[in-house]
Design a protein around this motif. Structure first.
Motif, short mmCIF file in Angstrom:
data_model
loop_
_atom_site.label_atom_id
_atom_site.label_comp_id
_atom_site.label_asym_id
_atom_site.label_seq_id
_atom_site.Cartn_x
_atom_site.Cartn_y
_atom_site.Cartn_z
N ASP A 91 0.07 -5.19 -1.58
CA ASP A 91 -1.18 -4.85 -2.25
C ASP A 91 -2.20 -4.29 -1.27
O ASP A 91 -2.95 -3.35 -1.60
N ASN A 92 -2.21 -4.80 -0.05
CA ASN A 92 -3.13 -4.27 0.96
C ASN A 92 -2.73 -2.86 1.38
O ASN A 92 -3.60 -1.99 1.58
N ILE A 93 -1.44 -2.63 1.49
CA ILE A 93 -0.94 -1.30 1.83
C ILE A 93 -1.25 -0.31 0.71
O ILE A 93 -1.62 0.84 0.95
N ALA A 94 -1.13 -0.76 -0.54
CA ALA A 94 -1.32 0.14 -1.68
C ALA A 94 -2.73 0.70 -1.70
O ALA A 94 -2.93 1.90 -1.97
N ALA A 96 -4.80 1.10 0.85
CA ALA A 96 -4.92 2.06 1.96
C ALA A 96 -4.23 3.38 1.61
O ALA A 96 -4.75 4.47 1.88
N HIS A 97 -3.06 3.28 1.00
CA HIS A 97 -2.31 4.49 0.63
C HIS A 97 -3.10 5.31 -0.38
O HIS A 97 -3.14 6.55 -0.30
N MET A 98 -3.75 4.64 -1.32
CA MET A 98 -4.56 5.35 -2.32
C MET A 98 -5.72 6.10 -1.68
O MET A 98 -6.18 7.11 -2.22
N ARG A 99 -6.18 5.63 -0.54
CA ARG A 99 -7.28 6.30 0.15
C ARG A 99 -6.77 7.38 1.09
O ARG A 99 -7.56 7.99 1.83
N GLY A 100 -5.46 7.59 1.11
CA GLY A 100 -4.89 8.65 1.93
C GLY A 100 -4.53 8.24 3.33
O GLY A 100 -4.12 9.09 4.14
N TRP A 101 -4.69 6.94 3.65
CA TRP A 101 -4.31 6.48 4.97
C TRP A 101 -2.80 6.56 5.14
O TRP A 101 -2.04 6.40 4.18
N LYS A 102 -2.35 6.78 6.36
CA LYS A 102 -0.94 6.56 6.68
C LYS A 102 -0.72 5.06 6.74
O LYS A 102 -1.58 4.31 7.26
N THR A 103 0.38 4.60 6.22
CA THR A 103 0.60 3.16 6.12
C THR A 103 2.00 2.77 6.59
O THR A 103 2.94 3.58 6.53
N HIS A 104 2.10 1.52 7.01
CA HIS A 104 3.40 0.94 7.38
C HIS A 104 3.45 -0.48 6.87
O HIS A 104 2.62 -1.31 7.25
N ARG A 105 4.38 -0.76 5.99
CA ARG A 105 4.59 -2.13 5.50
C ARG A 105 5.34 -2.90 6.58
O ARG A 105 6.52 -2.65 6.86
N PHE A 106 4.63 -3.83 7.20
CA PHE A 106 5.19 -4.55 8.35
C PHE A 106 6.20 -5.59 7.88
O PHE A 106 5.89 -6.46 7.06
N GLU A 107 7.40 -5.50 8.41
CA GLU A 107 8.44 -6.51 8.18
C GLU A 107 8.85 -7.17 9.49
O GLU A 107 9.16 -8.36 9.51
N ASP A 108 8.87 -6.40 10.55
CA ASP A 108 9.18 -6.94 11.87
C ASP A 108 8.63 -5.97 12.91
O ASP A 108 8.37 -4.80 12.61
N PRO A 109 8.41 -6.44 14.14
CA PRO A 109 7.81 -5.57 15.15
C PRO A 109 8.68 -4.39 15.55
O PRO A 109 8.16 -3.35 15.95
N ALA A 110 10.00 -4.54 15.43
CA ALA A 110 10.87 -3.42 15.79
C ALA A 110 10.63 -2.22 14.86
O ALA A 110 10.59 -1.06 15.30
N GLY A 111 10.46 -2.50 13.57
CA GLY A 111 10.17 -1.43 12.63
C GLY A 111 8.82 -0.78 12.90
O GLY A 111 8.67 0.44 12.78
#
Length: 205
Positions: free
Chosen positions: A168-171, A173-188
């Protein structure tokens, strides 16, 4: 082009799993019953919006006398719940700053709990700018807190790359045009920073 990188903190730089801590101090079945009866995460949301930490926990403990002692542990054991740090993520934060990339935090955190966290985790004082919900009296995923970041930094849209573990936090940001990354692990997250050209593979390792 990315001009600044924004980190969430809980479950990105520091693990935040209250249920896991309670499972260490009480039988899991009892913990499940308590969390089913009491919206402890809702209580924490009040704190994240700026409500006083100790007083809020005390009020909820008084409201649910059956679980009073356990609820008070939310206050007394807070640093044990907000643990451990995620070392690779901390290295990425520092690698970006070493390259001269501005790094901000955008986090749902109470005023007192963030002060505690900064004492225990010094890297939380290393951001170029910090946007903490308790201080701002607004929290993710409400659009207003994202607007505040844009207004205070002069950056918006694809100039910002934001990592957060919650959809929901990513969504927002995405709606505002930000580049986003859904964090699952630091390697990703490391791989994404390399793909964006912000770090080399060695720097992100």
């Amino acid at each position: 082009m990315v001009e600044a990188v924004i980190f969430d903190i809980g479950n990105v730089l520091i693990e935040w799993q209250p249920e896991r801590h309670y499972d260490r101090i009480m039988p899991e079945a009892e913990r499940r019953a308590m969390f089913a009866e009491i919206d402890l995460h809702g209580m924490n949301d009040l704190i994240d919006h700026g409500a006083p930490f100790r007083e809020t926990v005390l009020a909820w403990a008084d409201r649910y006398p059956r679980w009073r002692a356990e609820i008070l542990r939310w206050h007394d054991d807070w640093l044990q719940m907000a643990a451990p740090e995620i070392p690779h993520s901390v290295r990425l934060l520092r690698a970006l700053r070493a390259k001269g990339v501005p790094v901000f935090s955008l986090t749902n955190f109470g005023v007192e709990t963030f002060a505690l966290a900064q004492l225990h985790y010094p890297f939380l004082r290393e951001f170029d700018r910090g946007f903490v919900s308790g201080h701002l009296r607004m929290a993710k995923p409400a659009p207003a807190i994202y607007e505040r970041v844009e207004a205070e930094t002069g950056l918006s849209g694809a100039q910002l790359l934001f990592a957060d573990d919650r959809a929901d936090n990513i969504a927002t940001a995405h709606m505002r045009g930000w580049k986003t990354h859904r964090f699952e692990d630091p390697a990703g997250w490391a791989a994404r920073l390399v793909a964006e050209g912000l770090l080399s593979a060695r720097e992100a390792g």
